[in-house]
Design a protein around this motif. Structure first.
Motif, PDB file in Angstrom:
ATOM      1  N   LEU A 105       3.059  11.480  -4.045  1.00  5.88           N
ATOM      2  CA  LEU A 105       1.639  11.771  -3.838  1.00  5.88           C
ATOM      3  C   LEU A 105       0.725  11.214  -4.924  1.00  5.88           C
ATOM      4  CD1 LEU A 105       1.653  15.413  -2.381  1.00  5.88           C
ATOM      5  CD2 LEU A 105       1.574  13.211  -1.184  1.00  5.88           C
ATOM      6  N   LEU A 120       0.461   4.092   1.117  1.00  2.00           N
ATOM      7  CA  LEU A 120       0.429   4.823   2.379  1.00  2.00           C
ATOM      8  C   LEU A 120       1.559   4.400   3.312  1.00  2.00           C
ATOM      9  CD1 LEU A 120      -3.414   4.824   3.120  1.00  2.00           C
ATOM     10  CD2 LEU A 120      -2.012   6.796   2.477  1.00  2.00           C
ATOM     11  N   LEU A 155      -1.009   7.942  -4.195  1.00  2.00           N
ATOM     12  CA  LEU A 155      -2.071   7.870  -3.198  1.00  2.00           C
ATOM     13  C   LEU A 155      -3.453   7.867  -3.840  1.00  2.00           C
ATOM     14  CD1 LEU A 155      -0.658  10.248  -0.435  1.00  2.00           C
ATOM     15  CD2 LEU A 155      -0.322   7.779  -0.741  1.00  2.00           C
ATOM     16  N   LEU A 191      -4.763   3.607  -4.485  1.00  3.60           N
ATOM     17  CA  LEU A 191      -4.578   2.731  -3.331  1.00  3.60           C
ATOM     18  C   LEU A 191      -5.116   1.331  -3.566  1.00  3.60           C
ATOM     19  CD1 LEU A 191      -5.443   5.183  -0.411  1.00  3.60           C
ATOM     20  CD2 LEU A 191      -3.194   4.597  -1.342  1.00  3.60           C
ATOM     21  N   ASN A 196       0.840  -1.196   0.000  1.00  5.14           N
ATOM     22  CA  ASN A 196       0.000   0.000   0.000  1.00  5.14           C
ATOM     23  C   ASN A 196       0.877   1.248   0.000  1.00  5.14           C
ATOM     24  OD1 ASN A 196      -1.697   2.217   0.858  1.00  5.14           O
ATOM     25  ND2 ASN A 196      -3.193   0.686   1.489  1.00  5.14           N
TER      26      ASN A 196
END
Length: 553
Positions: free
Chosen positions: A464, A389, A467, A470, A387
């Motif tokens: 970024l 993140l 993101l 995801l 992921n």
């Protein structure tokens, strides 16, 4: 030389008198506080001549680059097998050399290719979803020495990773005006596991990083040059009695054109490179606005957007577009590529105002539409997907290769030997860099330092956009594209910890000690992890010691 009568005094009398004088002086004026550290004093003596300073200026970056070369090229041909996505990119690179376009391979071709039978491909096109430039770059070693040895599959990628370390020193010195910080930046990038692994396998992402870092360097070179040019043009206008309400449009910016070429090359490796082009294109407009405001241009904002902005666009974007289109030359000049004749089929060619577009370019556009549909639709499960993140803290690194022997022939000193190539970055670098980048966000808001802004633009461009995907199948090793910017963020904070040579003695000594101890731990951890970065045979117990988090195994 004579001595006047009464001038002779005992040693004790002189001592007492001196002590009394010193005590009185201590009350009259403060004693100057010592500045700098003992290491600063020694270093100042080492660099006491211009020749020594020149040697350090170039020698430091060269030394860390040589270290990077050793870590990337040592035993590069091991394993003699296609690792992870090398199954696509190495074979695609080889057929690009042979046919000019990516061609198809039969089932089971990996083993044959690794064994040296490299010509089992067909002339049928393969459907690929990444532009060709990265595969052309991978092919350079094979073009010179053939595809029979895995060393040459990976040699050009390893060379790019090595040069990137030197580029890091150059970029860091321009950002921080410090050779020691430049060398630290190069050292951290040289010994980090993610950077090492991505230089030792022939995947595309290292090339995205390489070209994006070059583009960033060109943007920094333009920043200083364009500021001087703006000041000169404004000074000339004011000297002639004209008040420049908008300021001049600056066309003489070769570094912007060069940055466009570099970012275009990054995009021609993977489409994610396009975000670097967009982010630094916006950055150029912002930097120009700030420069015009500081120079006293009345309409600085509208001038930067409406006057200089279009000029910067014309310098940057067409250069990038030209490089991107040129990367498809092999597909365009040959007849066998996938979708190469799509527009020639009945009902596919454009009509109306787009009918003038050459059929080959219409086919290329359709290819891009199909590839984009593939990218946004990749939702399958993969054992090593990660992921986005969690990328900054490296929660799920990619295990790219694993092999085992159980007969005592593995070379690890035990009956059972395991060898791995796992993209685990050095935890002391990655976790510290993640914290440093969070601090840089605060630092930008609080102090508005241009170095911080430039670093965060690069980080944002590389990180970024992911993101927004995801739910896609993506991997931790994609982070190599923005890793230089996380390292630069860490080095910025290291510079704050180090302090300045004119800082109080206690503060400078403490800062130097902290940084030296930190770097020593970094080097020790890299030495500990290097076996699982480079495919060295180790015992299962030793391999297990590297899995500091459950998600790493």
């Amino acid at each position: 030389m004579g001595v006047e009568p009464g001038a002779v005094e005992t040693r004790e009398e002189r001592t007492d008198e001196a002590s009394a004088h010193d005590e009185a002086s201590a009350h009259d004026e403060p004693v100057a506080e010592r500045r700098g550290s003992r290491l600063d004093d020694w270093w100042g003596r080492v660099l006491s001549t211009p020749r020594r300073r020149t040697i350090w200026y170039w020698g430091g970056p060269i030394l860390v680059t040589l270290l990077a070369a050793a870590l990337r090229f040592w035993n590069l041909g091991n394993p003699q097998t296609l690792v992870f996505d090398e199954t696509y990119y190495v074979k695609d690179a080889w057929t690009l050399l042979q046919n000019g376009y990516e061609s198809s391979w039969p089932e089971g071709a990996n083993d044959e290719f690794a064994a040296g039978d490299t010509d089992v491909f067909s002339d049928d096109p393969a459907y690929v979803v990444h532009p060709p430039l990265g595969k052309w770059m991978i092919s350079l070693g094979m073009a010179a020495f053939g595809a029979g040895d895995a060393f040459w599959w990976r040699a050009s990628t390893a060379l790019a990773g090595t040069i990137a370390v030197f580029l890091m020193t150059v970029v860091a010195r321009r950002l921080f005006a410090s050779t020691i910080l430049a060398v630290i930046a190069g050292l951290l990038f040289a010994v980090d596991g993610n950077a090492i692994v991505m230089s030792r396998v022939a995947l595309l992402d290292n090339w995205v990083m390489f070209f994006a870092l070059i583009g960033f360097w060109f943007v920094l070179l333009d920043r200083g040059r364009s500021a001087r040019l703006l000041d000169e043009r404004l000074e000339s206008a004011r000297a002639s009695g004209r008040e420049p309400h908008y300021g001049p449009a600056l066309w003489a910016r070769p570094w912007v054109v060069a940055a466009g070429v570099a970012f275009g090359a990054a995009t021609a490796v993977k489409w994610s490179g396009l975000w670097f082009l967009a982010a630094f294109g916006l950055y150029l407009v912002i930097v120009d606005a700030v420069a015009r405001r500081r120079a006293g241009v009345p309409f600085w904002l509208s001038a930067s957007i409406l006057k200089q902005g279009p000029v910067s666009f014309l310098l940057l974007v067409p250069a990038a577009a030209a490089v991107y289109l040129a990367s498809w030359t092999g597909w365009l000049v040959t007849a066998g590529g996938y979708y190469r004749h799509w527009a020639e089929e009945a009902g596919n060619a454009a009509t109306g105002w787009l009918s003038w577009v050459p059929l080959s370019l219409q086919s290329l556009w359709h290819y891009h539409e199909a590839a984009y549909g593939f990218h946004i639709g990749v939702h399958g499960e993969h054992q090593w997907q990660s992921n986005p993140l969690t990328w900054l803290v490296m929660m799920r690194p990619t295990n790219m290769h694993f092999a085992a022997t159980d007969d005592g022939s593995g070379g690890c000193g035990g009956d059972t030997c395991w060898s791995s190539i796992i993209g685990i970055g050095n935890p002391f670098i990655w976790w510290a860099a993640a914290a440093a980048c969070l601090y840089l966000v605060y630092r930008l808001v609080r102090y508005r330092e241009w170095q911080v802004g430039a670093i965060l633009v690069g980080l944002a461009a590389g990180y970024l956009p992911w993101l927004g995907y995801l739910d896609r199948t993506v991997f931790q090793f994609y982070s190599i594209a923005f890793e230089p910017f996380t390292v630069l963020g860490l080095v910025f904070v290291i510079g704050l910890v180090l302090g300045r040579r004119d800082d109080p003695y206690w503060r400078r000594e403490r800062g130097v000690a902290i940084v030296v101890i930190y770097l020593a731990f970094v080097l020790a951890i890299s030495a500990f992890f290097f076996p699982i970065w480079s495919g060295m045979p180790v015992t299962p117990t030793f391999r297990q010691l590297h899995f500091w988090l459950p998600s790493w195994s």
